[in-house]
Scaffold this motif. Structure first.
Motif, PDB file in Angstrom:
ATOM      1  N   GLU A   9       0.848  -1.192   0.000  1.00 16.29           N
ATOM      2  CA  GLU A   9       0.000   0.000   0.000  1.00 16.29           C
ATOM      3  C   GLU A   9       0.883   1.240   0.000  1.00 16.29           C
ATOM      4  N   PHE A  10       0.775   2.016  -1.064  1.00 20.59           N
ATOM      5  CA  PHE A  10       1.597   3.229  -1.156  1.00 20.59           C
ATOM      6  C   PHE A  10       1.015   4.326  -0.270  1.00 20.59           C
ATOM      7  N   LYS A  11       1.911   4.942   0.480  1.00 21.90           N
ATOM      8  CA  LYS A  11       1.540   6.097   1.298  1.00 21.90           C
ATOM      9  C   LYS A  11       2.425   7.261   0.888  1.00 21.90           C
ATOM     10  N   GLN A  12       2.121   8.393   1.433  1.00 21.08           N
ATOM     11  CA  GLN A  12       2.912   9.571   1.093  1.00 21.08           C
ATOM     12  C   GLN A  12       2.964  10.488   2.291  1.00 21.08           C
ATOM     13  N   CYS A  13       4.012  11.289   2.399  1.00 21.79           N
ATOM     14  CA  CYS A  13       3.966  12.315   3.441  1.00 21.79           C
ATOM     15  C   CYS A  13       4.165  13.689   2.835  1.00 21.79           C
ATOM     16  N   ILE A  14       3.422  14.618   3.407  1.00 20.14           N
ATOM     17  CA  ILE A  14       3.531  16.019   3.008  1.00 20.14           C
ATOM     18  C   ILE A  14       3.804  16.809   4.286  1.00 20.14           C
ATOM     19  N   TYR A 155      10.011   9.136  -0.794  1.00 22.73           N
ATOM     20  CA  TYR A 155      10.671   9.543   0.457  1.00 22.73           C
ATOM     21  C   TYR A 155      10.128   8.720   1.631  1.00 22.73           C
ATOM     22  N   TYR A 156       8.808   8.629   1.711  1.00 23.28           N
ATOM     23  CA  TYR A 156       8.193   7.932   2.849  1.00 23.28           C
ATOM     24  C   TYR A 156       8.645   6.475   2.913  1.00 23.28           C
ATOM     25  N   HIS A 157       8.627   5.797   1.782  1.00 24.23           N
ATOM     26  CA  HIS A 157       8.915   4.355   1.789  1.00 24.23           C
ATOM     27  C   HIS A 157      10.413   4.032   1.771  1.00 24.23           C
ATOM     28  N   PHE A 158      11.234   4.947   1.272  1.00 25.81           N
ATOM     29  CA  PHE A 158      12.663   4.618   1.181  1.00 25.81           C
ATOM     30  C   PHE A 158      13.484   5.267   2.303  1.00 25.81           C
ATOM     31  N   TYR A 159      13.175   6.534   2.618  1.00 20.04           N
ATOM     32  CA  TYR A 159      13.960   7.234   3.648  1.00 20.04           C
ATOM     33  C   TYR A 159      13.295   7.129   5.022  1.00 20.04           C
ATOM     34  N   GLU A 160      12.055   7.572   5.083  1.00 24.37           N
ATOM     35  CA  GLU A 160      11.387   7.614   6.388  1.00 24.37           C
ATOM     36  C   GLU A 160      11.258   6.222   6.984  1.00 24.37           C
ATOM     37  N   ILE A 169      16.772  -0.529   6.605  1.00 27.23           N
ATOM     38  CA  ILE A 169      15.774  -1.244   5.786  1.00 27.23           C
ATOM     39  C   ILE A 169      14.709  -0.259   5.291  1.00 27.23           C
ATOM     40  N   ASP A 170      14.311  -0.449   4.036  1.00 28.58           N
ATOM     41  CA  ASP A 170      13.252   0.380   3.451  1.00 28.58           C
ATOM     42  C   ASP A 170      12.017  -0.493   3.219  1.00 28.58           C
ATOM     43  N   ASP A 171      10.871   0.170   2.997  1.00 24.88           N
ATOM     44  CA  ASP A 171       9.612  -0.569   2.811  1.00 24.88           C
ATOM     45  C   ASP A 171       9.618  -1.442   1.561  1.00 24.88           C
ATOM     46  N   GLU A 184      17.480 -11.775  -3.391  1.00 25.05           N
ATOM     47  CA  GLU A 184      18.481 -11.089  -4.214  1.00 25.05           C
ATOM     48  C   GLU A 184      17.995  -9.703  -4.648  1.00 25.05           C
ATOM     49  N   LEU A 185      16.735  -9.671  -5.089  1.00 22.49           N
ATOM     50  CA  LEU A 185      16.144  -8.393  -5.505  1.00 22.49           C
ATOM     51  C   LEU A 185      16.044  -7.449  -4.304  1.00 22.49           C
ATOM     52  N   ALA A 186      15.610  -7.993  -3.186  1.00 20.20           N
ATOM     53  CA  ALA A 186      15.486  -7.180  -1.968  1.00 20.20           C
ATOM     54  C   ALA A 186      16.848  -6.596  -1.588  1.00 20.20           C
ATOM     55  N   GLU A 187      17.884  -7.404  -1.672  1.00 25.04           N
ATOM     56  CA  GLU A 187      19.239  -6.941  -1.333  1.00 25.04           C
ATOM     57  C   GLU A 187      19.686  -5.846  -2.293  1.00 25.04           C
ATOM     58  N   ARG A 188      19.337  -6.017  -3.562  1.00 23.44           N
ATOM     59  CA  ARG A 188      19.743  -5.031  -4.572  1.00 23.44           C
ATOM     60  C   ARG A 188      19.110  -3.665  -4.270  1.00 23.44           C
ATOM     61  N   ILE A 189      17.846  -3.695  -3.859  1.00 24.63           N
ATOM     62  CA  ILE A 189      17.168  -2.425  -3.545  1.00 24.63           C
ATOM     63  C   ILE A 189      17.700  -1.849  -2.236  1.00 24.63           C
ATOM     64  N   LYS A 190      17.926  -2.737  -1.283  1.00 30.01           N
ATOM     65  CA  LYS A 190      18.455  -2.295   0.010  1.00 30.01           C
ATOM     66  C   LYS A 190      19.833  -1.628  -0.167  1.00 30.01           C
TER      67      LYS A 190
END
Lengths: 221, 204
Positions: A9-14, A155-160, A169-171, A184-190
Protein backbone atom coordinates in the motif's frame (compact mmCIF):
# COMPACT_ATOMS: atom_id res chain seq x y z
CA UNK A 1 5.94 -15.66 -9.12
CA UNK A 2 5.19 -16.64 -5.51
CA UNK A 3 1.91 -16.27 -3.68
CA UNK A 4 1.12 -12.77 -2.51
CA UNK A 5 1.07 -12.32 1.23
CA UNK A 6 0.05 -8.72 1.52
CA UNK A 7 -0.40 -6.03 -1.16
CA UNK A 8 1.96 -3.06 -1.01
CA UNK A 9 0.00 0.00 0.00
CA UNK A 10 1.60 3.23 -1.16
CA UNK A 11 1.54 6.10 1.30
CA UNK A 12 2.91 9.57 1.09
CA UNK A 13 3.97 12.32 3.44
CA UNK A 14 3.53 16.02 3.01
CA UNK A 15 5.15 18.44 5.42
CA UNK A 16 3.97 21.89 6.38
CA UNK A 17 6.83 24.05 7.57
CA UNK A 18 6.66 25.79 10.94
CA UNK A 19 9.14 28.39 12.16
CA UNK A 20 10.65 28.03 15.64
CA UNK A 21 11.56 31.73 15.54
CA UNK A 22 15.20 30.80 16.23
CA UNK A 23 18.11 31.62 13.94
CA UNK A 24 21.92 31.42 13.94
CA UNK A 25 24.37 33.66 12.12
CA UNK A 26 27.55 31.78 13.01
CA UNK A 27 28.69 28.33 14.06
CA UNK A 28 28.62 29.05 17.80
CA UNK A 29 25.03 30.19 17.61
CA UNK A 30 24.17 27.17 15.48
CA UNK A 31 25.72 24.91 18.11
CA UNK A 32 23.86 26.57 20.97
CA UNK A 33 20.50 26.38 19.24
CA UNK A 34 21.02 22.75 18.17
CA UNK A 35 21.62 21.99 21.87
CA UNK A 36 18.22 23.34 22.88
CA UNK A 37 15.74 23.09 19.98
CA UNK A 38 13.00 20.46 19.88
CA UNK A 39 13.56 16.92 18.60
CA UNK A 40 11.10 17.75 15.79
CA UNK A 41 13.38 20.57 14.66
CA UNK A 42 16.48 18.31 14.58
CA UNK A 43 14.43 15.67 12.74
CA UNK A 44 13.33 18.18 10.12
CA UNK A 45 16.83 19.51 9.42
CA UNK A 46 18.39 16.04 9.19
CA UNK A 47 16.05 13.17 8.25
CA UNK A 48 13.67 15.36 6.25
CA UNK A 49 16.57 16.91 4.31
CA UNK A 50 15.92 14.20 1.74
CA UNK A 51 12.32 15.24 1.28
CA UNK A 52 13.56 18.42 -0.37
CA UNK A 53 15.49 18.80 -3.58
CA UNK A 54 18.84 18.55 -1.83
CA UNK A 55 22.49 18.86 -2.80
CA UNK A 56 23.88 15.35 -2.94
CA UNK A 57 27.15 16.06 -1.15
CA UNK A 58 25.32 16.97 2.07
CA UNK A 59 23.15 14.86 4.39
CA UNK A 60 21.48 17.59 6.45
CA UNK A 61 20.50 21.26 6.39
CA UNK A 62 23.26 21.87 8.95
CA UNK A 63 25.94 20.45 6.63
CA UNK A 64 24.40 22.32 3.70
CA UNK A 65 24.51 25.64 5.56
CA UNK A 66 28.06 25.08 6.81
CA UNK A 67 29.19 24.34 3.26
CA UNK A 68 27.21 26.88 1.27
CA UNK A 69 26.66 29.83 3.62
CA UNK A 70 29.64 29.65 6.00
CA UNK A 71 31.89 28.10 3.34
CA UNK A 72 33.35 25.82 6.03
CA UNK A 73 33.78 22.92 3.62
CA UNK A 74 35.71 20.64 6.00
CA UNK A 75 33.01 20.97 8.66
CA UNK A 76 30.31 20.40 6.04
CA UNK A 77 32.02 17.17 5.06
CA UNK A 78 32.25 15.98 8.67
CA UNK A 79 28.59 16.80 9.29
CA UNK A 80 27.70 14.96 6.09
CA UNK A 81 29.43 11.85 7.37
CA UNK A 82 26.65 11.61 9.94
CA UNK A 83 23.91 9.25 8.76
CA UNK A 84 20.76 10.70 10.37
CA UNK A 85 18.96 7.36 10.03
CA UNK A 86 21.66 5.54 11.95
CA UNK A 87 20.52 6.71 15.39
CA UNK A 88 18.01 5.09 17.73
CA UNK A 89 16.72 8.46 18.86
CA UNK A 90 17.08 12.15 18.11
CA UNK A 91 18.93 12.72 21.39
CA UNK A 92 21.85 10.58 20.17
CA UNK A 93 21.83 12.31 16.77
CA UNK A 94 21.87 15.71 18.50
CA UNK A 95 24.89 14.61 20.61
CA UNK A 96 26.76 13.52 17.49
CA UNK A 97 26.07 16.83 15.72
CA UNK A 98 27.22 18.79 18.77
CA UNK A 99 30.34 16.62 19.09
CA UNK A 100 31.39 17.34 15.49
CA UNK A 101 30.74 21.08 15.84
CA UNK A 102 32.52 21.29 19.23
CA UNK A 103 35.60 19.53 17.83
CA UNK A 104 35.64 21.91 14.90
CA UNK A 105 35.28 24.96 17.15
CA UNK A 106 38.25 23.77 19.24
CA UNK A 107 40.43 23.72 16.14
CA UNK A 108 38.93 26.84 14.49
CA UNK A 109 37.59 28.99 17.32
CA UNK A 110 36.62 31.94 15.11
CA UNK A 111 34.61 30.67 12.16
CA UNK A 112 33.13 33.20 9.76
CA UNK A 113 29.67 34.74 9.98
CA UNK A 114 26.91 34.20 7.43
CA UNK A 115 25.92 37.13 5.24
CA UNK A 116 22.88 39.05 6.50
CA UNK A 117 19.72 37.28 5.31
CA UNK A 118 21.63 34.03 4.93
CA UNK A 119 21.42 33.00 8.58
CA UNK A 120 20.29 29.50 9.54
CA UNK A 121 16.55 29.53 10.29
CA UNK A 122 15.39 26.72 12.54
CA UNK A 123 12.11 25.15 11.49
CA UNK A 124 9.90 22.21 12.41
CA UNK A 125 7.21 20.53 10.39
CA UNK A 126 3.72 19.23 10.77
CA UNK A 127 3.92 16.05 8.70
CA UNK A 128 0.81 14.44 7.31
CA UNK A 129 1.07 10.78 6.29
CA UNK A 130 -1.77 9.36 4.23
CA UNK A 131 -2.54 6.42 1.91
CA UNK A 132 -2.72 7.54 -1.70
CA UNK A 133 -5.17 4.87 -2.80
CA UNK A 134 -2.67 2.80 -4.78
CA UNK A 135 -2.01 -0.85 -4.01
CA UNK A 136 0.27 -3.31 -5.76
CA UNK A 137 -0.41 -7.05 -5.56
CA UNK A 138 2.51 -8.18 -7.68
CA UNK A 139 5.76 -6.82 -9.07
CA UNK A 140 4.22 -5.74 -12.39
CA UNK A 141 1.64 -3.61 -10.57
CA UNK A 142 4.37 -2.33 -8.27
CA UNK A 143 6.42 -1.29 -11.29
CA UNK A 144 3.54 0.72 -12.75
CA UNK A 145 2.78 2.30 -9.37
CA UNK A 146 6.30 3.36 -8.49
CA UNK A 147 6.64 5.16 -11.81
CA UNK A 148 3.39 7.02 -11.05
CA UNK A 149 3.60 8.09 -7.39
CA UNK A 150 4.88 11.50 -6.19
CA UNK A 151 8.39 11.85 -4.85
CA UNK A 152 6.88 12.31 -1.34
CA UNK A 153 5.84 8.66 -1.55
CA UNK A 154 9.35 7.54 -2.50
CA UNK A 155 10.67 9.54 0.46
CA UNK A 156 8.19 7.93 2.85
CA UNK A 157 8.91 4.36 1.79
CA UNK A 158 12.66 4.62 1.18
CA UNK A 159 13.96 7.23 3.65
CA UNK A 160 11.39 7.61 6.39
CA UNK A 161 11.03 3.81 6.57
CA UNK A 162 14.62 3.63 7.87
CA UNK A 163 13.49 5.35 11.06
CA UNK A 164 10.41 3.13 11.44
CA UNK A 165 12.14 -0.16 10.58
CA UNK A 166 15.76 0.51 11.65
CA UNK A 167 18.82 -1.29 10.33
CA UNK A 168 18.94 0.52 6.99
CA UNK A 169 15.77 -1.24 5.79
CA UNK A 170 13.25 0.38 3.45
CA UNK A 171 9.61 -0.57 2.81
CA UNK A 172 10.24 -1.68 -0.78
CA UNK A 173 12.92 -4.29 -0.08
CA UNK A 174 11.09 -5.52 3.00
CA UNK A 175 7.86 -6.12 1.07
CA UNK A 176 9.70 -7.83 -1.79
CA UNK A 177 11.42 -10.19 0.63
CA UNK A 178 8.33 -10.86 2.80
CA UNK A 179 5.82 -11.26 -0.04
CA UNK A 180 7.89 -13.04 -2.70
CA UNK A 181 10.97 -14.29 -0.88
CA UNK A 182 13.09 -12.63 -3.57
CA UNK A 183 16.14 -12.10 -1.41
CA UNK A 184 18.48 -11.09 -4.21
CA UNK A 185 16.14 -8.39 -5.51
CA UNK A 186 15.49 -7.18 -1.97
CA UNK A 187 19.24 -6.94 -1.33
CA UNK A 188 19.74 -5.03 -4.57
CA UNK A 189 17.17 -2.42 -3.54
CA UNK A 190 18.46 -2.30 0.01
CA UNK A 191 21.93 -1.61 -1.37
CA UNK A 192 20.88 1.59 -3.20
CA UNK A 193 22.79 4.31 -1.36
CA UNK A 194 20.24 6.81 0.01
CA UNK A 195 22.88 9.52 0.18
CA UNK A 196 24.09 9.23 -3.39
CA UNK A 197 20.73 10.02 -4.98
CA UNK A 198 17.73 12.24 -4.64
CA UNK A 199 14.23 10.70 -4.56
CA UNK A 200 14.06 10.68 -8.37
CA UNK A 201 17.38 8.84 -8.52
CA UNK A 202 16.07 6.30 -6.00
CA UNK A 203 12.95 5.84 -8.13
CA UNK A 204 15.07 5.21 -11.25
CA UNK A 205 17.20 2.57 -9.52
CA UNK A 206 14.20 0.76 -8.01
CA UNK A 207 12.43 0.79 -11.40
CA UNK A 208 15.52 -0.61 -13.11
CA UNK A 209 15.86 -3.45 -10.59
CA UNK A 210 12.15 -4.38 -10.67
CA UNK A 211 11.97 -4.16 -14.48
CA UNK A 212 14.80 -6.67 -14.82
CA UNK A 213 13.11 -9.01 -12.35
CA UNK A 214 9.71 -8.78 -14.07
CA UNK A 215 11.36 -9.47 -17.43
CA UNK A 216 13.11 -12.52 -15.96
CA UNK A 217 9.81 -13.78 -14.50
CA UNK A 218 8.07 -13.37 -17.89
CA UNK A 219 10.65 -15.27 -19.90
CA UNK A 220 9.76 -18.93 -20.17
CA UNK A 221 12.84 -20.03 -22.10
CA UNK B 1 -14.50 20.03 -10.71
CA UNK B 2 -12.11 23.01 -10.64
CA UNK B 3 -9.53 20.93 -8.82
CA UNK B 4 -9.43 18.52 -11.77
CA UNK B 5 -7.90 21.28 -13.89
CA UNK B 6 -4.73 20.88 -11.85
CA UNK B 7 -4.31 17.18 -12.66
CA UNK B 8 -1.02 16.64 -14.39
CA UNK B 9 0.28 20.01 -13.15
CA UNK B 10 0.11 19.87 -9.35
CA UNK B 11 1.54 16.87 -7.46
CA UNK B 12 -1.09 14.09 -7.26
CA UNK B 13 -0.62 13.72 -3.51
CA UNK B 14 -1.31 17.41 -2.90
CA UNK B 15 -4.62 17.20 -4.77
CA UNK B 16 -5.60 14.03 -2.91
CA UNK B 17 -4.69 15.52 0.46
CA UNK B 18 -6.79 18.62 -0.27
CA UNK B 19 -9.79 16.37 -0.91
CA UNK B 20 -9.14 14.31 2.23
CA UNK B 21 -8.76 17.38 4.42
CA UNK B 22 -11.82 19.06 2.97
CA UNK B 23 -13.89 15.95 3.70
CA UNK B 24 -12.88 16.34 7.35
CA UNK B 25 -13.66 20.05 7.31
CA UNK B 26 -16.88 19.70 5.31
CA UNK B 27 -19.34 22.55 5.80
CA UNK B 28 -17.24 24.63 8.17
CA UNK B 29 -17.39 28.37 7.60
CA UNK B 30 -14.16 30.05 6.54
CA UNK B 31 -13.89 33.81 6.11
CA UNK B 32 -11.05 35.58 4.29
CA UNK B 33 -10.58 39.32 4.73
CA UNK B 34 -8.21 41.63 2.87
CA UNK B 35 -8.32 45.25 1.73
CA UNK B 36 -9.10 45.09 -1.98
CA UNK B 37 -11.13 43.00 -4.46
CA UNK B 38 -8.85 43.73 -7.39
CA UNK B 39 -5.25 44.67 -7.97
CA UNK B 40 -2.33 43.15 -6.13
CA UNK B 41 -1.24 39.63 -5.38
CA UNK B 42 -3.61 38.90 -2.51
CA UNK B 43 -6.74 39.68 -4.53
CA UNK B 44 -5.32 37.60 -7.36
CA UNK B 45 -4.83 34.63 -5.02
CA UNK B 46 -8.29 34.94 -3.46
CA UNK B 47 -10.10 35.27 -6.81
CA UNK B 48 -8.75 31.83 -7.70
CA UNK B 49 -8.66 30.19 -4.29
CA UNK B 50 -12.13 30.95 -2.90
CA UNK B 51 -14.07 29.11 -5.68
CA UNK B 52 -11.83 26.05 -5.20
CA UNK B 53 -12.37 26.01 -1.43
CA UNK B 54 -16.13 26.36 -1.95
CA UNK B 55 -16.11 23.51 -4.44
CA UNK B 56 -14.37 21.36 -1.85
CA UNK B 57 -17.44 21.71 0.38
CA UNK B 58 -16.25 24.48 2.70
CA UNK B 59 -18.38 27.58 3.23
CA UNK B 60 -15.73 30.08 2.24
CA UNK B 61 -16.46 33.80 2.02
CA UNK B 62 -14.31 36.74 1.03
CA UNK B 63 -14.86 40.17 2.56
CA UNK B 64 -12.98 43.40 2.00
CA UNK B 65 -12.49 46.14 4.58
CA UNK B 66 -13.42 49.67 3.62
CA UNK B 67 -11.38 52.76 4.40
CA UNK B 68 -10.81 56.32 3.25
CA UNK B 69 -7.70 57.74 1.60
CA UNK B 70 -6.19 58.64 4.98
CA UNK B 71 -6.48 55.00 6.08
CA UNK B 72 -4.87 53.70 2.92
CA UNK B 73 -2.09 56.32 3.08
CA UNK B 74 -1.30 55.05 6.57
CA UNK B 75 -1.38 51.38 5.57
CA UNK B 76 0.83 52.17 2.57
CA UNK B 77 3.38 53.69 4.97
CA UNK B 78 3.11 50.64 7.25
CA UNK B 79 3.68 48.40 4.23
CA UNK B 80 6.73 50.42 3.14
CA UNK B 81 8.17 50.42 6.68
CA UNK B 82 7.80 46.64 6.88
CA UNK B 83 9.75 46.39 3.64
CA UNK B 84 12.55 48.44 5.19
CA UNK B 85 11.78 51.99 4.05
CA UNK B 86 12.07 54.73 6.68
CA UNK B 87 8.56 55.94 7.52
CA UNK B 88 7.08 57.63 10.55
CA UNK B 89 3.92 56.03 11.91
CA UNK B 90 2.62 58.25 14.72
CA UNK B 91 0.35 57.13 17.58
CA UNK B 92 -2.49 59.03 15.89
CA UNK B 93 -1.95 57.02 12.71
CA UNK B 94 -1.99 53.70 14.56
CA UNK B 95 -5.12 54.85 16.37
CA UNK B 96 -6.79 55.68 13.04
CA UNK B 97 -5.75 52.31 11.64
CA UNK B 98 -7.49 50.66 14.60
CA UNK B 99 -10.52 52.99 14.40
CA UNK B 100 -11.22 52.22 10.72
CA UNK B 101 -11.08 48.51 11.51
CA UNK B 102 -13.48 49.03 14.42
CA UNK B 103 -15.92 50.76 12.05
CA UNK B 104 -15.69 47.84 9.62
CA UNK B 105 -16.73 45.44 12.37
CA UNK B 106 -20.19 47.05 12.32
CA UNK B 107 -20.78 45.85 8.75
CA UNK B 108 -18.86 42.56 8.77
CA UNK B 109 -20.06 39.26 10.19
CA UNK B 110 -16.97 37.84 11.89
CA UNK B 111 -18.65 34.85 13.54
CA UNK B 112 -17.15 32.04 11.52
CA UNK B 113 -15.39 28.77 12.34
CA UNK B 114 -12.15 30.08 10.84
CA UNK B 115 -11.02 33.55 9.82
CA UNK B 116 -7.95 34.29 7.71
CA UNK B 117 -6.83 37.92 7.76
CA UNK B 118 -4.52 38.99 4.96
CA UNK B 119 -1.77 41.58 5.53
CA UNK B 120 -1.58 44.53 7.94
CA UNK B 121 -4.59 46.58 6.80
CA UNK B 122 -7.24 44.42 8.55
CA UNK B 123 -4.89 43.03 11.25
CA UNK B 124 -6.62 44.94 14.14
CA UNK B 125 -9.88 43.04 13.46
CA UNK B 126 -8.52 40.40 15.85
CA UNK B 127 -9.48 42.76 18.69
CA UNK B 128 -13.13 42.07 17.80
CA UNK B 129 -12.96 38.28 17.64
CA UNK B 130 -15.91 36.55 19.23
CA UNK B 131 -15.22 32.94 18.34
CA UNK B 132 -13.46 30.64 15.88
CA UNK B 133 -9.82 30.15 14.87
CA UNK B 134 -8.09 33.27 13.63
CA UNK B 135 -4.99 33.23 11.44
CA UNK B 136 -2.99 36.18 10.19
CA UNK B 137 -1.23 35.79 6.83
CA UNK B 138 1.48 38.34 6.13
CA UNK B 139 2.34 38.38 2.42
CA UNK B 140 4.96 41.13 2.82
CA UNK B 141 8.75 40.76 2.68
CA UNK B 142 9.75 41.16 6.33
CA UNK B 143 13.43 40.37 5.92
CA UNK B 144 14.56 43.86 6.93
CA UNK B 145 11.63 45.74 8.48
CA UNK B 146 11.60 49.00 10.41
CA UNK B 147 11.67 47.39 13.82
CA UNK B 148 9.21 49.53 15.76
CA UNK B 149 6.58 49.18 13.03
CA UNK B 150 7.06 45.42 12.91
CA UNK B 151 6.89 45.25 16.73
CA UNK B 152 3.67 47.28 16.85
CA UNK B 153 2.02 45.05 14.28
CA UNK B 154 3.15 41.93 16.13
CA UNK B 155 1.11 43.10 19.13
CA UNK B 156 -1.93 42.31 16.96
CA UNK B 157 -0.19 39.27 15.47
CA UNK B 158 0.29 37.64 18.86
CA UNK B 159 -3.45 37.69 19.52
CA UNK B 160 -4.07 35.36 16.58
CA UNK B 161 -4.01 31.56 16.92
CA UNK B 162 -1.37 31.32 14.20
CA UNK B 163 0.45 33.33 11.56
CA UNK B 164 1.64 32.46 8.07
CA UNK B 165 4.73 33.90 6.41
CA UNK B 166 6.09 33.28 2.91
CA UNK B 167 9.64 32.26 3.91
CA UNK B 168 11.31 31.38 7.22
CA UNK B 169 13.35 34.56 7.43
CA UNK B 170 10.16 36.65 7.46
CA UNK B 171 8.87 34.93 10.61
CA UNK B 172 8.84 37.07 13.76
CA UNK B 173 9.54 36.08 17.35
CA UNK B 174 5.92 35.63 18.43
CA UNK B 175 4.48 33.19 20.95
CA UNK B 176 2.06 31.63 18.46
CA UNK B 177 2.38 28.94 15.77
CA UNK B 178 4.06 30.44 12.71
CA UNK B 179 3.71 28.48 9.48
CA UNK B 180 5.86 28.96 6.40
CA UNK B 181 3.87 28.69 3.19
CA UNK B 182 5.25 30.03 -0.09
CA UNK B 183 3.00 32.36 -2.08
CA UNK B 184 0.44 30.61 -4.29
CA UNK B 185 1.22 30.85 -7.96
CA UNK B 186 -1.69 29.51 -9.95
CA UNK B 187 -0.28 27.59 -12.91
CA UNK B 188 -3.52 27.77 -14.87
CA UNK B 189 -4.39 31.43 -14.37
CA UNK B 190 -4.30 33.60 -17.49
CA UNK B 191 -1.17 35.35 -16.20
CA UNK B 192 0.84 32.17 -15.71
CA UNK B 193 -0.24 29.99 -18.61
CA UNK B 194 2.20 28.96 -21.33
CA UNK B 195 2.28 31.42 -24.23
CA UNK B 196 1.78 30.15 -27.76
CA UNK B 197 4.56 30.70 -30.32
CA UNK B 198 2.23 33.10 -32.09
CA UNK B 199 1.79 35.22 -28.97
CA UNK B 200 5.53 35.25 -28.29
CA UNK B 201 6.36 36.27 -31.86
CA UNK B 202 3.68 38.95 -31.83
CA UNK B 203 5.15 40.47 -28.66
CA UNK B 204 8.76 40.28 -29.85
Amino acid sequence: MGEIVEPFEFKQCISILKSTGKRAKNLRELRDVIATVSDECIFHHTCQYFLKGHILEYTSDFAHWAGESLEEKALAEQLSNIDPYDFKNIGDLRKELLGVIDDYLKRFPEPREAMPGDEFFFNETVTLIFPIGIRARNLAEFLTAIKYVDSGSIYYHFYEARIRLGGGIDDFSRWIEDAFDKKELAERIKAIDPFMHNTEGIREHVVEAIEEEVRKDMEVI
Amino acid sequence: MALNQYSGISPKGDLLLLQMLSAKLYNISFLHINSTRAGGGVAEILQRMIPIIVELGINARWEVIEGDSRFFDITKKIHNALQGRLETITDDMWQYHYEVNRRNVERLNLEEDAVLIHDPQPAPLIEFRKDGRWIWRCHIDLSNPQQEVSDYLCRYGEKYDAAIFSVAKFARAMAIDEFIIPPSIDPISEKNRELTDEEINETL
